[in-house]
Motif scaffolding. Structure first.
Motif, short mmCIF file in Angstrom:
data_model
loop_
_atom_site.label_atom_id
_atom_site.label_comp_id
_atom_site.label_asym_id
_atom_site.label_seq_id
_atom_site.Cartn_x
_atom_site.Cartn_y
_atom_site.Cartn_z
N VAL A 151 -23.77 -9.03 -24.95
CA VAL A 151 -23.29 -8.60 -24.03
C VAL A 151 -24.27 -7.37 -23.37
O VAL A 151 -24.37 -7.49 -21.75
CB VAL A 151 -22.27 -8.02 -24.00
N CYS A 152 -25.11 -6.78 -24.08
CA CYS A 152 -25.84 -5.67 -24.14
C CYS A 152 -27.02 -5.94 -24.61
O CYS A 152 -28.53 -5.36 -23.33
CB CYS A 152 -25.37 -4.62 -24.05
N GLY A 153 -28.06 -6.90 -25.20
CA GLY A 153 -29.35 -7.31 -25.52
C GLY A 153 -29.60 -6.21 -26.60
O GLY A 153 -30.37 -6.43 -27.14
N ALA A 154 -28.58 -5.15 -26.77
CA ALA A 154 -28.71 -4.00 -27.90
C ALA A 154 -28.53 -4.59 -29.55
O ALA A 154 -28.46 -6.17 -29.88
CB ALA A 154 -28.31 -2.50 -27.76
N PRO A 155 -29.80 -4.47 -30.29
CA PRO A 155 -29.60 -4.80 -32.00
C PRO A 155 -28.07 -4.23 -31.93
O PRO A 155 -27.34 -3.74 -31.79
CB PRO A 155 -30.46 -3.68 -32.69
N THR A 156 -27.54 -5.10 -33.41
CA THR A 156 -26.61 -5.34 -34.20
C THR A 156 -26.84 -5.29 -35.31
O THR A 156 -27.50 -5.37 -36.06
CB THR A 156 -25.85 -6.98 -33.40
N GLU A 157 -25.39 -4.99 -36.02
CA GLU A 157 -25.56 -4.60 -37.51
C GLU A 157 -24.24 -5.07 -37.89
O GLU A 157 -23.21 -5.39 -37.61
CB GLU A 157 -25.92 -3.28 -37.93
N ALA A 158 -24.50 -5.38 -39.37
CA ALA A 158 -23.23 -6.33 -40.58
C ALA A 158 -22.63 -5.15 -40.32
O ALA A 158 -22.83 -4.58 -41.12
CB ALA A 158 -23.59 -7.64 -41.46
N VAL A 159 -20.73 -5.42 -40.52
CA VAL A 159 -20.34 -5.03 -41.37
C VAL A 159 -18.93 -5.96 -42.00
O VAL A 159 -19.28 -6.98 -41.73
CB VAL A 159 -19.66 -4.17 -39.60
#
Lengths: 314, 314
Positions: free
Chosen positions: A139-147
């Motif tokens: 959606v925005c290109g920022a880093p993600t993290e697993a939850v």
């Protein structure tokens, strides 16, 4: 019709949908002495030979290991003990393989891998590969993290939450009842003589039956009618769900796009049976006589669908 | 069993899998005078009343319009004329709605929308929403751009190509044949009295049958056995493929997680038939007597599955 269990189906783990919502519970499992880990190396699996077949080779976490920074994915539990998959490269030197184990490609090993272990490996491969390829927010290109042990990835910047994807694929054997023959095709990249059922991804806004009719028309020019579901199969290369069907032929003249297919033909029941009786032909192995028909091996749902027709149960 | 066509199935467009590979052909279609456009406003659709029902209201591109910068998505062709979906906000002022048309929510309008148009709208909604939410590459975080009229998005920075996703969901009516009753559940957010079939996303590494057993166990504590496929339905909110099944109950005691379900119960055939005979109950409308059972309306595959059991065809 009793359920047909295809290769990679029937994973015996409890995926723990309820308890994994508690991050603290996941963390406790990670450090529990009973936890077992499957370290994947470039999506290959640690396996060992057992009684002529293969089994997955699980590892324990060494005492004092720094696991907090590792993106371990919770596969589920088995008899109460947690099972995790982890990218070996993210935990260098933490997991030691026993002397009798080595890393194997899942597709190559599946025909001799224990059935329950094949199901667990299919889950682990699709799960880990998706996480590796979704480090950023679409959606925005920022880093993600697993939850929640990997059940989703949350964006660090916007409200988006991303879930692992599973891509439904239709795979169909079309039957010409009147002339007792079935329709198979081949792609140019396949070994010589190899034919299989027609297959393709289900598109957005399509039912299973819509997709069967479209794919069969695109790949063969044949009208597929009376579509009937047979069985399904997880296919973790990288993340497909194969939905196996039979259909009747509403027309006879084959017409295909050479960009997509190398050849599409009708095969008689005798031709199919002759090929199924030669194990070498089913594995696509070299050494077949010139012009011999080769079919997918038993690990593929195409084999299930073709065999069901040849046996008169389609 | 003849195929059941659920709402949103049976889209009549030719998706043009072969010709759309040619970007030049797509560009020519975009400028052809016969091309028709569906401008979506925040995922609502232009519709008009026709003969007591609703039809999609297509637009033509004005002469001289600057379409090159618009991410128009090729849905396919109808009698040789191209049909595109486009986000109205990306082409401000380009498309003028006729006086008798207005923007409608697809879920609200579907019960009265023409069946073929509902199929096209389902495709358009899933397709456009996916593109809107995948402007960036999940592998590297860089911007992506649509190719081949939207068949995929290519990353501008790395080799990744991303395809629209379709999320398979299992939805199941479990049947207790001996006591002639079926198992339905409800979520806390639903209108009072509303119950439906048990449903959930298929997980990575699961067959359809595995997913039915897991979801039924998680949501009701019941063992689902003898799983049988019934029919399927595209459900574009945002991008599901509903896979409808019946199963037999292998146990009787209900046990559910209150985080996930508000209530789960067995219903007799008479209770189900009584509810199905009241149109108000099927639409979840207010004004039902206290305690009355409300079921999903005909646009939902849950209605198909419940009705099939009530009619003795499950």
């Amino acid at each position: 019709m009793p359920e047909h269990r295809n290769t990679f189906a029937g994973n015996p783990l409890d995926r723990e949908a309820a308890r994994r919502r508690d991050e603290e519970w996941v963390g406790t499992q990670l450090r529990d002495a009973s936890a077992e880990f499957l370290p994947l190396r470039s999506l290959t699996f640690p396996m060992r030979q057992v009684d002529g077949g293969m089994r997955l080779a699980w590892s324990r976490l060494p005492v004092g290991a720094d696991i907090d920074r590792h993106p371990a994915l919770l596969l589920g539990t088995s008899n109460g003990a947690a099972r995790f998959a982890i990218n070996e490269a993210a935990a260098p030197g933490q997991f030691e393989l026993s002397d009798d184990a080595s890393f194997m490609d899942l597709r190559a090993a599946a025909p001799v891998l224990d059935g329950d272990d094949a199901g667990i490996a299919a889950q682990a491969r699709a799960f880990l590969d998706w996480h590796e390829r979704h480090q950023f927010c679409a959606v925005c290109g920022a880093p993600t993290e697993a939850v929640q042990g990997g059940i989703s990835r949350k964006c660090r910047s916007c409200p988006a939450e991303h879930f692992p994807r599973t891509d439904p694929v239709v795979i169909t054997v079309v039957i010409d009842t009147e002339r007792d023959r079935c329709l198979l095709g081949r792609q140019a990249s396949w070994p010589a003589g190899m034919f299989s059922a027609l297959a393709g991804f289900i598109d957005h806004g399509e039912s299973i039956e819509d997709a069967v009719r479209r794919e069969v028309a695109e790949e063969s020019g044949i009208d597929a009618v009376n579509v009937r579901y047979h069985s399904s199969q997880p296919w973790p290369f990288p993340s497909s769900l194969m939905i196996g069907c039979h259909a009747d032929a509403g027309s006879a003249d084959i017409n295909y796009d050479e960009w997509e297919m190398d050849d599409v033909r009708w095969f008689t029941r005798d031709e199919i049976r002759d090929s199924l009786e030669q194990p070498a032909a089913q594995l696509g192995q070299p050494g077949l006589p010139e012009g011999a028909l080769s079919l997918p091996g038993p690990m593929a749902i195409a084999h299930t669908l073709i065999t069901a027709w040849a046996d008169g149960t389609a």
